[in-house]
Motif scaffolding. Structure first.
Motif, PDB file in Angstrom:
ATOM      1  N   ALA A 166      37.346  15.176  60.281  1.00 34.98           N
ATOM      2  CA  ALA A 166      38.187  16.313  59.929  1.00 34.98           C
ATOM      3  C   ALA A 166      39.659  15.919  59.870  1.00 34.98           C
ATOM      4  O   ALA A 166      40.396  16.370  58.986  1.00 34.98           O
ATOM      5  N   TYR A 207      38.830  23.753  56.667  1.00 31.76           N
ATOM      6  CA  TYR A 207      37.604  24.017  55.908  1.00 31.76           C
ATOM      7  C   TYR A 207      37.741  23.522  54.479  1.00 31.76           C
ATOM      8  O   TYR A 207      36.871  22.812  53.943  1.00 31.76           O
ATOM      9  N   ASP A 242      27.911  27.267  63.500  1.00 29.38           N
ATOM     10  CA  ASP A 242      28.612  27.184  64.779  1.00 29.38           C
ATOM     11  C   ASP A 242      27.665  27.538  65.913  1.00 29.38           C
ATOM     12  O   ASP A 242      26.585  28.093  65.699  1.00 29.38           O
ATOM     13  N   ALA A 292      28.905  22.894  50.957  1.00 35.43           N
ATOM     14  CA  ALA A 292      28.987  22.865  52.412  1.00 35.43           C
ATOM     15  C   ALA A 292      27.987  23.804  53.054  1.00 35.43           C
ATOM     16  O   ALA A 292      27.778  24.925  52.586  1.00 35.43           O
ATOM     17  N   HIS A 314      30.620  33.130  63.913  1.00 39.71           N
ATOM     18  CA  HIS A 314      30.231  33.340  62.524  1.00 39.71           C
ATOM     19  C   HIS A 314      29.467  34.639  62.341  1.00 39.71           C
ATOM     20  O   HIS A 314      29.545  35.275  61.307  1.00 39.71           O
ATOM     21  N   LEU A 371      30.525  21.341  59.848  1.00 35.68           N
ATOM     22  CA  LEU A 371      30.446  21.454  58.394  1.00 35.68           C
ATOM     23  C   LEU A 371      29.718  20.226  57.869  1.00 35.68           C
ATOM     24  O   LEU A 371      30.105  19.093  58.164  1.00 35.68           O
ATOM     25  N   HIS A 403      32.331  24.237  65.512  1.00 36.28           N
ATOM     26  CA  HIS A 403      31.801  24.435  64.169  1.00 36.28           C
ATOM     27  C   HIS A 403      31.442  23.082  63.564  1.00 36.28           C
ATOM     28  O   HIS A 403      32.172  22.106  63.723  1.00 36.28           O
ATOM     29  N   GLU A 442      31.967  33.428  51.636  1.00 35.58           N
ATOM     30  CA  GLU A 442      32.284  32.015  51.856  1.00 35.58           C
ATOM     31  C   GLU A 442      31.076  31.215  52.345  1.00 35.58           C
ATOM     32  O   GLU A 442      31.215  30.048  52.692  1.00 35.58           O
ATOM     33  N   THR A 444      27.930  25.378  56.672  1.00 35.95           N
ATOM     34  CA  THR A 444      28.753  25.515  57.873  1.00 35.95           C
ATOM     35  C   THR A 444      27.972  26.288  58.924  1.00 35.95           C
ATOM     36  O   THR A 444      27.222  27.212  58.597  1.00 35.95           O
ATOM     37  N   LEU A 463      30.842  34.003  56.566  1.00 40.32           N
ATOM     38  CA  LEU A 463      30.298  32.656  56.384  1.00 40.32           C
ATOM     39  C   LEU A 463      28.777  32.579  56.430  1.00 40.32           C
ATOM     40  O   LEU A 463      28.215  31.504  56.200  1.00 40.32           O
TER      41      LEU A 463
END
Length: 469
Positions: free
Chosen positions: A266, A334, A350, A346, A426, A390, A388, A44, A348, A87
């Motif tokens: 979000a 997500y 964290d 994306a 992550h 994105l 997180h 992902e 992503t 991720l």
């Protein structure tokens, strides 16, 4: 190295003798097809696919050991694969080799309800385990969002929405069965709740991301299903108000089970994706576990704290279907946020900081995104200081990707300067290897490298992840 780029590595031709041996041993559970390799050559993360040379579907620990022994004979890399939900590029085959898919190792081996433990094969997913133990009055609380495998969750030291009350995989893994780089099978830990016997090998393998050994069985803690569960959602005029509500709640010792922060972008994405009508403002989503009276008292306390921070629309969801809808929307965030920039990709990331610095870290990160005109959204398991980010970028625009990577690097530096970490859940994988040096320093990285050399002297196990060889 940024997302979307493939590192330059040397790949050796895949030995025909090894392919023949694996094909003979596993028959239709061995594949070199392009489609199968492509499926296992991505996760992902937003990295381009990096395909293994072959895929094996193992069903027992002994079969994993056989694959490892064969690969060791030919110095061929091995990549463990659970559900592919990582991720940060954890399962990508940088140097080719053999991916061992553990998804068919999906047996719940033992449930000891009286001791509140379960032992499962590595391919059992968290939802599967909870389905199989639902009649015992127990549940497994670690919830990273995706229906990840327990072996993968242990390997990445996963946590998620319930960590503020129940902890992470580190606290909830009692014992492991692991195949070492030379094909030996070892067991770490027992079902006892504590031990002072020798080095804590369980904790060494938890979070090692398949670089020190291949986890094939996991013994985990279980918890009583709460007598009462209640969820609440409320909105705030600003991110600072929302996050400060969480900080005060934690500092007062209110035993919340889950608390999620969802920023305005979000929320807007979730409304569109899940056909909801949440106020498009910074939002907190709470869940309380306990007795009927305890849940009511704790929820009332949080409502009062939220009111002090200008909360509005404090709404309860006590029916299971209402709670499920709210949490499903959070877990789908997500995919909802991917719609913010059609055709984009994306990045992503964290980080995690001490709870007292959380508001500052999030606000500074938001300001950095705004300054750089980034299309972004922030969500977080803020009860334990983890959030997180994105960012949606044009993968064909090098400047756009570089801006996102710059924001990420500054966010990590900010978190580390606050005595936080470059990743709360992550993991390191490919993308955060250099940040690990920044966080721990060269001497600690050399100690990690010494462990890697001791456990995996040929650098066969998931090479190119966590630390540079």
């Amino acid at each position: 190295m940024n997302h979307f780029s493939q590192p330059t590595v040397s790949k050796r031709p895949f030995p025909e003798e090894l392919a023949l041996a694996l094909g003979t041993l596993f028959e239709d559970r061995f594949s070199v097809s392009e489609a199968m390799r492509a499926h296992h050559g991505r996760d992902e993360s937003s990295y381009d696919p990096m395909l293994p040379d072959a895929v094996v579907f193992a069903q027992t620990t002994e079969e994993v050991a056989e694959v490892v022994k064969l690969c060791s004979n030919y110095d061929v890399p091995i990549i463990p694969y659970g559900t592919g939900t990582s991720l940060e590029g954890h399962v990508l085959a940088l140097r080719g080799g053999v991916t061992i898919d553990l998804s068919q190792m999906n047996q719940v081996l033992a449930v000891h309800a009286e001791d509140q433990t379960a032992t499962v094969q590595a391919g059992v997913t968290r939802k599967q385990l909870n389905q199989e133990i639902k009649d015992t009055g127990l549940f497994f609380p670690i919830d990273p969002g995706a229906d990840a495998s327990l072996g993968g969750m242990a390997a990445t030291r996963a946590s998620g929405t319930n960590a503020v009350r129940y902890g992470t995989m580190r606290e909830n893994t009692l014992a492991l069965t692991v195949v070492t780089a030379d094909g030996r099978i070892i067991k770490t830990g027992t079902r006892a709740r504590k031990s002072s016997a020798g080095y804590d090998l369980t904790r060494i393998f938890v979070g090692s991301e398949g670089t020190l050994g291949i986890i094939t069985e996991v013994t985990v803690r279980l918890y009583p299903q709460p007598e009462a569960v209640s969820a609440a959602v409320c909105s705030f005029p600003s991110t600072a108000d929302a996050v400060n509500t969480v900080i005060q709640t934690i500092q007062m010792g209110v035993p919340i089970a889950r608390v999620e922060f969802i920023d305005e972008s979000a929320v807007r994405s979730i409304n569109a994706y899940d056909k909801m009508s949440l106020p498009e403002k910074p939002l907190l989503l709470f869940e309380f576990h306990g007795s009927e009276n305890g849940v009511k008292e704790n929820a009332q306390t949080v409502q009062e704290i939220a009111a002090e921070h200008n909360a509005s629309g404090f709404e309860w969801a006590t029916r299971p279907e209402e709670r499920s809808r709210l949490w499903a929307a959070r877990h789908n965030a997500y995919f909802a946020m991917l719609q913010m920039r059609p055709g984009g990709r994306a990045i992503t990331t964290d980080c995690c900081v001490p709870i007292s610095r959380l508001a500052e870290c999030i606000l500074d990160t938001q300001a950095d995104c705004e300054k750089n005109d980034m299309i972004y959204a922030i969500v977080g398991h803020v009860g334990d200081g983890n959030f997180h980010v994105l960012m949606m970028v044009d993968p064909h625009d090098a400047d756009d990707v570089a801006k996102a990577e710059g924001i990420n690097a500054r966010m990590v530096a900010r978190a580390i300067s606050m005595d936080g970490t470059c990743t709360g859940e992550h993991g390191v994988g490919l993308h955060k290897m250099d940040f690990l040096v920044q966080e721990h320093g060269p001497a600690a990285i050399e100690t990690m490298r010494a462990l890697k050399h001791a456990f995996d002297p040929k650098n066969m196990l998931n090479p190119g992840k966590i630390i540079h060889w």
